[in-house]
Design an enzyme around this catalytic site. Structure first.
Site, mmCIF file in Angstrom:
data_model
loop_
_atom_site.group_PDB
_atom_site.id
_atom_site.type_symbol
_atom_site.label_atom_id
_atom_site.label_comp_id
_atom_site.label_asym_id
_atom_site.label_seq_id
_atom_site.Cartn_x
_atom_site.Cartn_y
_atom_site.Cartn_z
ATOM 1 N N ASP A 69 3.330 15.539 13.606
ATOM 2 C CA ASP A 69 3.306 15.536 12.135
ATOM 3 C C ASP A 69 1.866 15.441 11.657
ATOM 4 O OD1 ASP A 69 4.053 15.576 9.522
ATOM 5 O OD2 ASP A 69 4.945 13.573 9.488
ATOM 6 N N LYS A 82 7.508 -0.274 4.866
ATOM 7 C CA LYS A 82 6.380 -0.279 3.952
ATOM 8 C C LYS A 82 5.136 -0.698 4.728
ATOM 9 C CE LYS A 82 8.155 -4.778 2.521
ATOM 10 N NZ LYS A 82 8.725 -5.537 1.393
ATOM 11 N N VAL A 83 3.997 -0.419 4.104
ATOM 12 C CA VAL A 83 2.706 -0.838 4.636
ATOM 13 C C VAL A 83 2.085 -1.745 3.593
ATOM 14 C CG1 VAL A 83 0.424 -0.113 5.373
ATOM 15 C CG2 VAL A 83 2.419 1.247 5.998
ATOM 16 N N LEU A 132 0.820 -1.209 0.000
ATOM 17 C CA LEU A 132 0.000 0.000 0.000
ATOM 18 C C LEU A 132 0.852 1.256 0.000
ATOM 19 C CD1 LEU A 132 -2.683 -1.078 2.616
ATOM 20 C CD2 LEU A 132 -2.841 -1.166 0.126
ATOM 21 N N GLY A 133 2.013 1.196 0.577
ATOM 22 C CA GLY A 133 2.908 2.351 0.632
ATOM 23 C C GLY A 133 4.303 1.913 0.971
ATOM 24 N N LYS A 187 2.225 -2.854 9.060
ATOM 25 C CA LYS A 187 3.439 -2.052 9.004
ATOM 26 C C LYS A 187 4.639 -2.960 9.235
ATOM 27 C CE LYS A 187 2.279 2.670 10.464
ATOM 28 N NZ LYS A 187 2.574 3.698 11.500
ATOM 29 N N GLY A 221 8.453 3.392 1.745
ATOM 30 C CA GLY A 221 9.334 4.519 2.017
ATOM 31 C C GLY A 221 10.766 4.085 2.183
ATOM 32 N N ALA A 222 11.572 5.015 2.726
ATOM 33 C CA ALA A 222 12.997 4.749 2.863
ATOM 34 C C ALA A 222 13.269 3.706 3.938
ATOM 35 C CB ALA A 222 13.720 6.044 3.192
#
Length: 1089
Positions: free
Chosen positions: A818, A606-607, A599-600, A627, A602-603
């Site tokens: 955030d 991921k999800v 689903l997502g 996650k 990053g560095a």
């Protein structure tokens, strides 16, 4: 002899003037020699005047007006002058002063000096002397004495003075009248003669403002004119009402001037006399004079000014320096030119025939006006440079004339050596040394040599290099404009020597030295230098790699839980998440989890979409989000993920946060299992549904989408932005079924794949019946409809739900750090859920994050105290909430559109710059944003108050629907809720209860006891909050006392778990919760603090 002496004396006085004391004559005499005389009415009388010069008479009646008066001269043998005045048929009008005076002593402006006699002519029918035309007007200065001239014909007559019927006391003289200080108004004199009463006509007294000295000012607009212009001169008299002013000027004879008078009474009396001379000529040059004279006093004042008229304009310049000038390098110097010109000239400076720019910082020009036609122009060099040398010209011109002046400027530069190099002649061993120097004047170059290299530090070891030495050739210097080059050649260098180049001019002497090495020695040095350079390169490369590795960003959870606050409120101590306990009840077996598409990413991690089996009783198969870290994750990042898990276990469940469902921490990588959000992140959703919103709100103009980085006309671009968020780390739209990456893992055969799984019961809100006109709109907000239409009520709903979720986090003393639309997910039914999605976002390449050390910060969402003081509190989250509102009501726009995060951005934030109202926000919503962006944190509203404010903007039916959904969530067996409760059936097997009410009480007691035992390992002592009074409790909403918690967190960091009933909640609702085995306080979990 006596007669001739008198004639001589008179002639001398006439020639020399009457003002000399030596020529003073005796006053003439009057016969009869009396001060006063009474003459019978209708009789005749005569008066004789005798003097040493010609004499005349002054009397009450002029000869032309009265034929009864005759004046004649008589001759006698004594040498004296005799004049006789004879009056026949005397009347009351002949009463008055008769004066005899010398003719030569009398002028138009001076008072008459002579002998006086007063004549009375009593008339029983005329008690008062007849008045003249102006006698009835009495002008007096303010607070000064005056005379009312009601004279009687008989000195014995008694007279009284009356003002408006009132008797006025004053001294009386029958020869003058009443003398005294009188107020303004009418006066009448009254006399009684032989029983008859006589009255005069009214005497009107007027008071005028005057001073003992005349205050006269003269002003000329200018004193220099051209022929044809109009000369204007003014004279002003202050604090005097009656003034006689006379002009004297060259054109007076020709009656060329025009005079005007203007009276100004406020703030004080001012008489302005203006003289205008049109079409002036050279003849109008000269002195212009105004002379003022006071009407009531003998006071005179005079002013004058000299005016010159020229045939045409003129320009004259006078420099204060010569045509050849020199300045030292870096010297500050001014060149001043005096200018006299009319009309006003234009002054410009040129350098080498090019106009100097006015805004230069190194060379400045300035013009100052010293007098009417005099100016001073300055050329200023600031730290003179060599390139400032050149020809400078000043040009002064007006419409009639032009003048210029040019001078040459040289900048004196000390000698300096630019370059000293040697050239090799190949294998023969010969070398040439070149020395390049510069300076003004051009320097001279000399050479010196030192053959004993170890002794070259001593100047005595150096000798001047002669040009006739064998094997050494010294060439003549090559001269340029400002540089010179000298050369010396050596036929062969057999040993190391040193060569010195000396460059000198009038300002300085400089030297530079160079070693000449034999060819064999040079090769050895070259090898050593190459090895050294290579070693340095290796060392520097290692240092750079270490620095880069240390500066590589590390994953860290943004959420923080406040433990305590310093008394001054400026220092916060946060809970160390690693010290929190991890409850094994959250552990979920790995073989019950099947992973699907990504689903997502990053560095750091991921999800992944997943399917969980046996997570809850009511729904054995559930779609979840998982996650996880990437395989390359470091230990610090694994520790950060574990910290995130522990914080989530202690926060507890809430409808508007992404709730923890379980975790896999044993026998493999760490998995955090959370709720699956159907629509993905809020930014993506707003972008995707922008067109549907605009179609439902046509009154909103469709402006350029610059804030989105989109071109509305380019559909392909817009589609890309909406559908490709996986690449830049945003949460992918979970409705999409395109080809995505999958994580291979064990899949259970007896169940269908994730695409066939039914939706979670907790994701589907309860239905409700239509109750009002707004119900249809509310139903679109909180419904299970797949329609993605976007309305203004949707935006308000998102705003409200985020406030409720943040209110819950604030009640747990949790700071998000955030809060942004990218960290807000949208579940089925448009339920908003707050999360921290940094793990699956490539923040290193995300423009929303700015690098700072080893971390990346969302600066545009951060409060000023967080940016500049590194201070994070619930109130700094309130600031971020205001930015989030801007994102929502700009339909996913980027905050501060078009602004880069640089020093200008930081300065604007410090100076109070705030964003304007987005296109789709109402004034009420924008007012909420402004309150959130208050520069003083303590003046920002709490999330409790924000929830109330937004709630008032929503329909009443929406509030009830939301509370019903929230209540259903807390009553369900959702894993996040169920794991925070104790299973009453397992805990109390075999116990018989009389009724369900007793069972519920024991269940609640067991739950509380188990909660205390679970948290007993980590309890933070914080001060208690005062309980809410029972009266106030009825009017509050059913919340976890978030208002108290947020406000008190600023001072103590404490929280409260007091249960507060909502306005629209009934006691039956709470009883219903009790019936199903839920403590009312479970609606808002007690903080683990």
């Amino acid at each position: 002899m006596g007669t001739s002496h008198q004639v001589f004396l008179v002639l001398s006085c006439l020639l020399t003037g009457p003002g000399l004391i030596s020529c003073q004559l005796l006053l003439p005499s009057i016969l009869p020699n009396e001060n006063e005389k009474i003459v019978q009415l209708n009789s005749s009388f005569s008066l004789r005047c005798v003097g040493e010069s010609e004499v005349s008479w002054q009397h009450p009646m002029s000869e032309e007006d009265d034929p009864n008066v005759e004046i004649r001269s008589e001759e006698n043998n004594s040498g004296l002058f005799v004049t006789v005045l004879e009056v026949v048929n005397a009347s009351a009008a002949h009463t008055g002063w008769y004066t005899c005076y010398y003719n030569h002593t009398q002028t138009d402006e001076s008072e008459i000096e002579g002998r006086h006699i007063y004549i009375y002519v009593p008339d029983p029918d005329m008690a008062f002397v007849p008045l003249g035309m102006t006698d009835s007007l009495v002008i007096v200065e303010e607070d000064d004495s005056a005379i009312i001239p009601c004279r009687t014909t008989d000195p014995e007559t008694q007279v009284t003075l009356h003002n408006n019927g009132r008797l006025v006391p004053a001294s009386y003289d029958s020869r003058q009248g009443f003398n005294g200080t009188f107020s303004v108004g009418p006066y009448i004199c009254e006399a009684t003669v032989k029983g008859r009463t006589f009255k005069t006509s009214e005497f009107n007294v007027y008071a005028l403002k005057a001073t003992s000295e005349l205050n006269l000012e003269m002003d000329a607009r200018q004193t220099v004119y051209k022929a044809g212009e109009t000369i204007v001169v003014t004279c002003a008299v202050f604090n005097n009402e009656v003034v006689d002013l006379q002009w004297t000027y060259p054109g007076e004879v020709r009656n060329k001037g025009i005079t005007m008078l203007e009276e100004i009474k406020l703030p004080s009396i001012k008489l302005v006399y203006t003289l205008t001379v049109p079409k002036a000529t050279v003849k109008d040059s000269g002195e212009y004079e105004c002379a003022a004279r006071q009407a009531t006093k003998e006071v005179k004042e005079m002013k004058r000014v000299t005016i010159s008229v020229h045939e045409k304009g003129f320009v004259e310049i006078e420099p204060t320096f010569g045509q050849l000038e020199a300045v030292n390098l870096h010297e500050v110097r001014e060149f001043v030119v005096e200018v006299q010109a009319y009309p006003t000239p234009r002054i410009s400076w040129l350098k080498d025939n090019l106009t100097l720019i006015e805004n230069l910082t190194e060379i400045t020009t300035d013009v100052q006006k010293s007098q009417e036609t005099r100016y001073q122009s300055k050329l200023k060099l600031i730290r003179a440079k060599e390139e400032d040398s050149g020809h400078y010209t000043i040009i002064v011109q007006n419409e009639d004339d032009v003048k210029s002046y040019t001078f040459e400027l040289s900048t004196l530069v000390p000698a300096s050596i630019l370059d000293l190099v040697d050239d090799h002649h190949g294998s023969g061993g010969g070398q040439t040394v070149r020395c390049t120097a510069e300076g003004t004047p051009l320097p001279e170059i000399d050479w010196m040599i030192c053959k004993h290299i170890k002794k070259c530090n001593n100047d005595t070891s150096w000798t001047v290099l002669a040009s006739n030495v064998s094997n050494i050739i010294t060439e003549l210097p090559r001269r340029g404009r400002s540089t010179v080059e000298g050369r010396v050649s050596f036929a062969k260098v057999e040993e190391t020597i040193a060569v010195r180049c000396l460059a000198k001019n009038n300002l300085s002497v400089v030297a530079r030295e160079l070693k000449l090495v034999a060819p064999t020695l040079r090769s050895e040095l070259t090898v050593a230098a190459a090895v050294l350079v290579l070693l340095v390169i290796v060392i520097v490369s290692l240092i750079v790699l270490v620095v880069i590795w240390k500066q590589k960003p590390r994953y860290e959870i943004r959420w923080r839980v406040i433990e305590s606050i310093s008394p001054d409120g400026h220092e916060y101590i946060y809970v160390d998440p690693m010290q929190l306990p991890y409850d094994s009840r959250w552990e979920f077996p790995r073989d019950g989890l099947v992973l699907g598409r990504i689903l997502g990413s990053g560095a750091f991690g991921k999800v992944v979409e997943g399917t969980a089996y046996g997570l809850s009783r009511s729904q054995p198969v559930m779609k979840v989000a998982v996650k996880m870290l990437k395989p390359t994750a470091r230990s610090s990042e694994k520790q950060a993920l574990m910290s995130e898990l522990k914080i989530m276990t202690h926060l507890g469940p809430h409808l508007n946060i992404v709730n923890l469902l379980g975790a896999c921490t044993k026998s493999g990588p760490i998995y955090i299992i959370t709720e699956y959000c159907f629509y993905g992140d809020l930014v993506n959703y707003l972008h995707k549904n922008r067109d549907s919103f605009m179609s439902q709100h046509p009154e909103k103009p469709k402006k350029d989408l610059d804030i989105f980085g989109l071109n509305p006309a380019d559909e392909s671009t817009r589609s890309y932005v909406i559908l490709s968020f996986e690449n830049n780390g945003d949460y992918m739209d979970m409705k999409q079924a395109d080809t995505t990456q999958y994580v291979p893992m064990l899949e259970r055969k007896e169940v269908s794949k994730y695409s066939d799984i039914q939706r979670s019961l907790y994701d589907r809100p309860a239905s409700y019946k239509k109750k009002s006109m707004l119900d249809s709109e509310v139903k679109n907000l909180l419904s299970d409809d797949d329609s993605e239409g976007l309305t203004l009520l949707d935006l308000l709903s998102f705003t409200y739900q985020v406030a409720r979720g943040m209110e819950f986090l604030a009640s747990k003393n949790c700071v998000h750090r955030d809060l942004a639309a990218r960290n807000v997910l949208l579940a089925q039914g448009k339920i908003v859920k707050i999360c921290d999605f940094g793990l699956a976002r490539d923040i290193m390449h995300d423009s929303n994050y700015v690098s700072k050390g080893s971390t990346f910060l969302p600066v545009k969402w951060m409060a000023p105290e967080s940016i500049f003081d590194n201070l994070y509190t619930t109130l700094s989250d309130v600031w971020s909430y205001g930015i989030l509102l801007w994102e929502i009501f700009s339909l996913g726009g980027t905050p501060y559109p078009g602004m880069m995060v640089d020093s200008t951005f930081y300065n604007k934030i410090k100076s109070g710059y705030r964003m304007a109202k987005p296109d789709h926000a109402t004034s009420e919503v924008y007012e909420i944003m402004v309150q959130c962006w208050n520069s003083e944190p303590e003046k920002r509203p709490s999330f409790y108050h924000l929830s109330e404010i937004v709630e008032n903007l929503l329909p009443g039916q929406y509030k009830k629907s939301y509370e019903k959904i929230h209540l259903d969530f807390l009553k369900s067996d959702h894993p996040a809720v169920a794991r925070m409760r104790v299973d009453s059936d397992n805990a109390y097997i075999g116990v018989t209860y009389k009724n369900e009410e007793d069972k519920l009480k024991d269940w609640e007691g067991g739950l509380d006891e188990q909660r205390l035992s679970a948290d007993s390992g980590y309890i933070i002592p914080l001060p208690d909050i005062d309980p809410v009074p029972e009266e106030e409790d009825l009017g509050k909403r059913n919340r976890h006392s978030s208002q108290t918690s947020e406000e008190s967190a600023i001072e103590t960091g404490s929280s409260s778990s007091t249960f507060i009933k909502r306005e629209d909640e009934t006691i039956e609702d709470i009883d219903m919760m009790d019936d199903i085995g839920i403590d009312s306080s479970d609606l808002v979990e007690d903080s683990f603090l």
